[in-house]
Design a protein around this motif. Structure first.
Motif, PDB file in Angstrom:
ATOM      1  N   ILE A   1       0.961  -1.493  -0.170  1.00  0.00           N
ATOM      2  CA  ILE A   1      -0.626  -0.091  -0.091  1.00  0.00           C
ATOM      3  C   ILE A   1       0.841   1.358  -0.140  1.00  0.00           C
ATOM      4  CG2 ILE A   1      -1.629   1.287   0.937  1.00  0.00           C
ATOM      5  CD1 ILE A   1      -2.807  -1.500   1.830  1.00  0.00           C
ATOM      6  N   TYR A   2       1.827   0.752   1.004  1.00  0.00           N
ATOM      7  CA  TYR A   2       2.598   2.676   0.883  1.00  0.00           C
ATOM      8  C   TYR A   2       3.484   2.469   0.213  1.00  0.00           C
ATOM      9  CZ  TYR A   2       1.028   3.328   5.892  1.00  0.00           C
ATOM     10  OH  TYR A   2       0.308   3.808   6.725  1.00  0.00           O
ATOM     11  N   ARG A   3       4.047   2.063  -1.464  1.00  0.00           N
ATOM     12  CA  ARG A   3       5.023   1.486  -2.361  1.00  0.00           C
ATOM     13  C   ARG A   3       4.227   2.410  -3.479  1.00  0.00           C
ATOM     14  NH1 ARG A   3       5.079  -4.959  -2.822  1.00  0.00           N
ATOM     15  NH2 ARG A   3       2.984  -5.226  -2.916  1.00  0.00           N
ATOM     16  N   TRP A   4       2.552   2.508  -3.692  1.00  0.00           N
ATOM     17  CA  TRP A   4       1.847   2.744  -5.109  1.00  0.00           C
ATOM     18  C   TRP A   4       2.507   3.999  -5.408  1.00  0.00           C
ATOM     19  CZ3 TRP A   4      -3.308   2.178  -2.092  1.00  0.00           C
ATOM     20  CH2 TRP A   4      -3.321   0.381  -2.659  1.00  0.00           C
ATOM     21  N   TYR A   5       2.534   5.254  -4.639  1.00  0.00           N
ATOM     22  CA  TYR A   5       2.532   5.548  -5.211  1.00  0.00           C
ATOM     23  C   TYR A   5       4.537   6.374  -4.831  1.00  0.00           C
ATOM     24  CZ  TYR A   5       3.441  10.344  -7.775  1.00  0.00           C
ATOM     25  OH  TYR A   5       3.838  11.449  -7.953  1.00  0.00           O
ATOM     26  N   LYS A   6       4.743   6.928  -5.118  1.00  0.00           N
ATOM     27  CA  LYS A   6       6.186   6.452  -4.471  1.00  0.00           C
ATOM     28  C   LYS A   6       6.820   8.714  -4.147  1.00  0.00           C
ATOM     29  CE  LYS A   6       8.834   2.828  -6.019  1.00  0.00           C
ATOM     30  NZ  LYS A   6       7.674   2.107  -6.113  1.00  0.00           N
ATOM     31  N   TYR A   7       6.776   8.605  -3.351  1.00  0.00           N
ATOM     32  CA  TYR A   7       6.222  10.656  -2.776  1.00  0.00           C
ATOM     33  C   TYR A   7       7.881  10.573  -2.522  1.00  0.00           C
ATOM     34  CZ  TYR A   7       4.034  14.822  -1.861  1.00  0.00           C
ATOM     35  OH  TYR A   7       3.859  16.385  -1.631  1.00  0.00           O
ATOM     36  N   LYS A   8       8.332  11.220  -2.711  1.00  0.00           N
ATOM     37  CA  LYS A   8       9.924  10.852  -3.311  1.00  0.00           C
ATOM     38  C   LYS A   8      10.221  12.135  -1.491  1.00  0.00           C
ATOM     39  CE  LYS A   8      11.705  10.597  -7.198  1.00  0.00           C
ATOM     40  NZ  LYS A   8      11.174   9.070  -7.703  1.00  0.00           N
ATOM     41  N   GLU A   9       9.419  12.553  -0.965  1.00  0.00           N
ATOM     42  CA  GLU A   9       9.535  13.363   0.087  1.00  0.00           C
ATOM     43  C   GLU A   9       9.306  12.858   1.308  1.00  0.00           C
ATOM     44  OE1 GLU A   9       8.092  14.277  -2.845  1.00  0.00           O
ATOM     45  OE2 GLU A   9      10.616  15.718  -3.317  1.00  0.00           O
ATOM     46  N   ALA A  10       8.562  11.578   1.119  1.00  0.00           N
ATOM     47  CA  ALA A  10       8.353  11.150   2.168  1.00  0.00           C
ATOM     48  C   ALA A  10       8.806  10.521   3.458  1.00  0.00           C
ATOM     49  CB  ALA A  10       7.453  10.015   1.952  1.00  0.00           C
ATOM     50  N   PHE A  11       8.540  10.286   4.337  1.00  0.00           N
ATOM     51  CA  PHE A  11       9.061   9.621   5.127  1.00  0.00           C
ATOM     52  C   PHE A  11       8.198   8.516   5.350  1.00  0.00           C
ATOM     53  CE2 PHE A  11       6.783  12.659   8.809  1.00  0.00           C
ATOM     54  CZ  PHE A  11       5.628  12.611   8.314  1.00  0.00           C
ATOM     55  N   SER A  12       9.046   7.378   6.240  1.00  0.00           N
ATOM     56  CA  SER A  12       8.209   5.840   5.965  1.00  0.00           C
ATOM     57  C   SER A  12       7.220   5.949   6.797  1.00  0.00           C
ATOM     58  CB  SER A  12       9.397   5.016   6.247  1.00  0.00           C
ATOM     59  OG  SER A  12       9.812   4.765   7.237  1.00  0.00           O
ATOM     60  N   ALA A  13       6.332   5.226   7.126  1.00  0.00           N
ATOM     61  CA  ALA A  13       5.927   4.491   8.219  1.00  0.00           C
ATOM     62  C   ALA A  13       6.573   4.101   9.322  1.00  0.00           C
ATOM     63  CB  ALA A  13       4.538   3.318   7.467  1.00  0.00           C
ATOM     64  N   SER A  14       7.231   3.649   8.950  1.00  0.00           N
ATOM     65  CA  SER A  14       7.882   2.850  10.573  1.00  0.00           C
ATOM     66  C   SER A  14       8.145   3.868  10.965  1.00  0.00           C
ATOM     67  CB  SER A  14       9.004   2.065   9.916  1.00  0.00           C
ATOM     68  OG  SER A  14       8.487   1.121   8.880  1.00  0.00           O
ATOM     69  N   LEU A  15       9.079   4.948  10.811  1.00  0.00           N
ATOM     70  CA  LEU A  15       9.113   5.883  12.004  1.00  0.00           C
ATOM     71  C   LEU A  15       7.910   6.903  12.467  1.00  0.00           C
ATOM     72  CD1 LEU A  15      11.882   7.988  12.342  1.00  0.00           C
ATOM     73  CD2 LEU A  15      11.190   9.571  10.445  1.00  0.00           C
ATOM     74  N   VAL A  16       6.765   6.851  11.217  1.00  0.00           N
ATOM     75  CA  VAL A  16       5.706   7.351  12.053  1.00  0.00           C
ATOM     76  C   VAL A  16       5.850   6.777  13.436  1.00  0.00           C
ATOM     77  CG1 VAL A  16       3.732   8.113  12.472  1.00  0.00           C
ATOM     78  CG2 VAL A  16       5.440   8.379  10.455  1.00  0.00           C
ATOM     79  N   GLN A  17       5.610   5.025  13.237  1.00  0.00           N
ATOM     80  CA  GLN A  17       5.341   4.186  14.161  1.00  0.00           C
ATOM     81  C   GLN A  17       5.971   4.036  15.370  1.00  0.00           C
ATOM     82  OE1 GLN A  17       3.741   0.866  12.790  1.00  0.00           O
ATOM     83  NE2 GLN A  17       1.108   1.490  11.241  1.00  0.00           N
ATOM     84  N   LEU A  18       6.970   4.208  15.098  1.00  0.00           N
ATOM     85  CA  LEU A  18       8.693   3.671  15.790  1.00  0.00           C
ATOM     86  C   LEU A  18       7.932   5.157  16.884  1.00  0.00           C
ATOM     87  CD1 LEU A  18      11.843   3.115  15.080  1.00  0.00           C
ATOM     88  CD2 LEU A  18      11.338   5.334  15.971  1.00  0.00           C
ATOM     89  N   LEU A  19       8.006   6.660  16.444  1.00  0.00           N
ATOM     90  CA  LEU A  19       7.671   7.432  17.282  1.00  0.00           C
ATOM     91  C   LEU A  19       6.345   7.682  18.256  1.00  0.00           C
ATOM     92  CD1 LEU A  19       8.566  10.382  14.745  1.00  0.00           C
ATOM     93  CD2 LEU A  19      10.477   9.358  16.361  1.00  0.00           C
ATOM     94  N   LEU A  20       5.676   6.696  17.212  1.00  0.00           N
ATOM     95  CA  LEU A  20       4.164   6.684  18.599  1.00  0.00           C
ATOM     96  C   LEU A  20       4.564   6.106  19.528  1.00  0.00           C
ATOM     97  CD1 LEU A  20       1.071   6.431  15.546  1.00  0.00           C
ATOM     98  CD2 LEU A  20       1.634   8.631  16.690  1.00  0.00           C
ATOM     99  N   ALA A  21       5.305   4.994  19.058  1.00  0.00           N
ATOM    100  CA  ALA A  21       5.527   3.665  20.298  1.00  0.00           C
ATOM    101  C   ALA A  21       6.488   4.676  21.387  1.00  0.00           C
ATOM    102  CB  ALA A  21       6.377   2.673  19.776  1.00  0.00           C
ATOM    103  N   LYS A  22       7.585   5.300  21.084  1.00  0.00           N
ATOM    104  CA  LYS A  22       8.499   5.908  21.677  1.00  0.00           C
ATOM    105  C   LYS A  22       7.989   6.610  22.968  1.00  0.00           C
ATOM    106  CE  LYS A  22      12.316   8.363  21.997  1.00  0.00           C
ATOM    107  NZ  LYS A  22      13.874   8.153  21.870  1.00  0.00           N
ATOM    108  N   TYR A  23       6.586   7.485  21.882  1.00  0.00           N
ATOM    109  CA  TYR A  23       5.922   8.780  22.965  1.00  0.00           C
ATOM    110  C   TYR A  23       5.007   7.930  23.303  1.00  0.00           C
ATOM    111  CZ  TYR A  23       9.626  11.312  21.550  1.00  0.00           C
ATOM    112  OH  TYR A  23      10.862  12.544  21.559  1.00  0.00           O
ATOM    113  N   GLY A  24       4.666   7.115  23.710  1.00  0.00           N
ATOM    114  CA  GLY A  24       3.678   6.066  24.536  1.00  0.00           C
ATOM    115  C   GLY A  24       1.601   5.582  23.446  1.00  0.00           C
ATOM    116  N   LEU A  25       2.256   6.943  22.783  1.00  0.00           N
ATOM    117  CA  LEU A  25       0.984   7.368  21.955  1.00  0.00           C
ATOM    118  C   LEU A  25       0.260   5.646  21.338  1.00  0.00           C
ATOM    119  CD1 LEU A  25       0.088  10.500  22.036  1.00  0.00           C
ATOM    120  CD2 LEU A  25      -0.529  10.185  19.678  1.00  0.00           C
ATOM    121  N   THR A  26      -0.692   5.819  21.944  1.00  0.00           N
ATOM    122  CA  THR A  26      -1.936   5.064  21.050  1.00  0.00           C
ATOM    123  C   THR A  26      -3.181   5.031  20.889  1.00  0.00           C
ATOM    124  OG1 THR A  26      -2.119   3.712  23.560  1.00  0.00           O
ATOM    125  CG2 THR A  26      -0.696   3.228  22.497  1.00  0.00           C
ATOM    126  N   GLN A  27      -3.519   6.153  21.261  1.00  0.00           N
ATOM    127  CA  GLN A  27      -5.273   6.284  20.960  1.00  0.00           C
ATOM    128  C   GLN A  27      -4.718   7.803  20.664  1.00  0.00           C
ATOM    129  OE1 GLN A  27      -7.277   5.524  24.126  1.00  0.00           O
ATOM    130  NE2 GLN A  27      -6.842   6.350  25.660  1.00  0.00           N
TER     131      GLN A  27
END
Ligand SMILES: C[S@@+](CC[C@H](N)C(=O)[O-])C[C@H]1O[C@@H](n2cnc3c(N)ncnc32)[C@H](O)[C@@H]1O
Length: 367
Positions: A60-86
């Motif tokens: 799904i994330y791979r469909w359109y290569k938006y060159k300036e994008a960051f990765s979904a894994s980075l976002v999920q890592l940050l959400l987990a690191k700061y304890g955001l679950t809702q």
């Protein structure tokens, strides 16, 4: 700051410029020293993780290569690191919506703001595919690639172009695109949206152009961009192959293997996604206070990087006119390198504090 007086010789100006650069370096060092103890090196944040690269293998994330994008894994890592679950997050420079979808995937609501129609299209199409797309629709898409419906179509629609995109495709590719667009018109709106999106995903690969930093570079076969700037792009994909492959990729990512469904029959709750279309400068002051638990964003750099040039093929296909393109470009610049304190205050008086911080920041002012 550069070349303050026209009456100075070039030698005098060069000396002045060196002095300016030395001053910038001195202020930079000073700022660096004041925050030295706050810097942390986080070895897990590799280039692969922070850039779009990690998305290239993600369904799904791979469909359109938006060159300036960051990765979904980075976002999920940050959400987990700061304890955001809702709760709810905001991304005011949403781009292709990575932060929004990565948050939504783990049940967090997400609002995004995006100015460029290409980002808006990616987000809208993904939302449609996530929620309203039916088994019948997937069946119709399969039909499209099995029968290559566009090839059976006689009628053509004119491919919209801008001055900067003229001659971007070989005549055969242009005809194939125009037949494809005409064939799309026979479909229901949902299928049309996905077919147009699939075309947007492959435009660069079937064209004589390549996105490169802040502009499009032209392959020597196009007859444009001669001289030092011309490029040998290598293999330019055939339209039929590229579109078939892309629609197949979309279908495969939407239909997880049956085995997997049987093994993991859980249905994860998804967060709601809302997209505001326009400039965040205008939208943000209208958002209610205290409505977000976090903001995850990657703003454009404060330089003249011109997204409207890099995404010119896509914007032309989406029907953006030359005048609208200039307007979009101006809206981008007025948010970064060409912002004017007076205009910013007219939008929102509350930005006075941020403005005076910037005005009193000696390094920023020196640059
Ligand atoms: C670095 S990209 C963000 C990419 C995003 N993180 C992703 O993963 O796809 C910055 C985005 O800001 C958008 N942008 C630039 N100026 C804007 C503005 N004034 N308001 C809203 N979006 C803007 C650009 O179109 C671009 O998509």
């Amino acid at each position: 700051m550069w070349g303050i007086s026209n009456y100075k010789s070039s030698g005098e100006k060069a000396v002045e410029n060196i002095a300016d650069i030395q001053e910038v370096n001195r202020l930079d060092q000073h700022l660096h020293n004041s925050f030295k103890n706050k810097f942390l090196i986080e070895p897990s944040l590799t280039r692969l993780l922070v850039s779009f690269q990690a998305n290239k293998t993600q369904p799904i994330y791979r469909w359109y290569k938006y060159k300036e994008a960051f990765s979904a894994s980075l976002v999920q890592l940050l959400l987990a690191k700061y304890g955001l679950t809702q709760g709810k997050i905001l991304d005011p420079f949403a781009g292709s919506g990575t932060a929004l979808f990565a948050a939504s995937d783990i049940g967090i609501h997400a609002d995004g703001i995006e100015l460029l129609p290409i980002g808006q299209n990616i987000i809208d199409t993904r939302r449609l595919l996530n929620s309203e797309f039916t088994g019948d629709d997937i069946h119709r898409l399969k039909n499209w690639i099995n029968l290559k419906l566009w090839k059976q179509f006689e009628h053509q629609l004119t491919l919209p172009e801008l001055k900067i995109t003229q001659g971007a495709y070989s005549p055969e590719t242009q005809t194939a695109i125009e037949k494809y667009l005409a064939a799309c018109e026979q479909e229901n709106p949902q299928i049309q949206t996905v077919l147009l999106f699939a075309l947007l995903c492959i435009l660069e690969s079937i064209s004589y152009t390549r996105k490169d930093g802040q502009y499009l570079r032209w392959d020597y076969r196009s007859g444009r961009g001669s001289g030092k700037k011309s490029l040998n792009k290598g293999n330019i994909l055939d339209f039929d192959d590229a579109i078939t492959q892309k629609i197949n990729e979309i279908i495969n990512d939407l239909e997880p293997p049956t085995q997997q469904i049987e093994l993991f029959p859980t249905h994860k709750p998804q967060g709601k996604i809302h997209l505001y279309k326009g400039s965040c400068l205008e939208v943000m002051p209208c958002l209610p206070n205290g409505s977000y638990d976090a903001m995850i964003t990657s703003p454009p750099y404060c330089n003249r990087y011109d997204y409207t040039r890099t995404y010119a093929l896509e914007l032309a296909l989406l029907g953006v006119s030359a005048k609208e393109l200039t307007h979009l470009r101006q809206e981008m610049l007025s948010c970064t390198v060409e912002n004017r304190p007076k205009d910013l205050l007219a939008i929102n008086q509350n930005w006075q504090l941020a403005l005076s911080v910037a005005e009193n920041q000696t390094l920023l002012q020196a640059i």
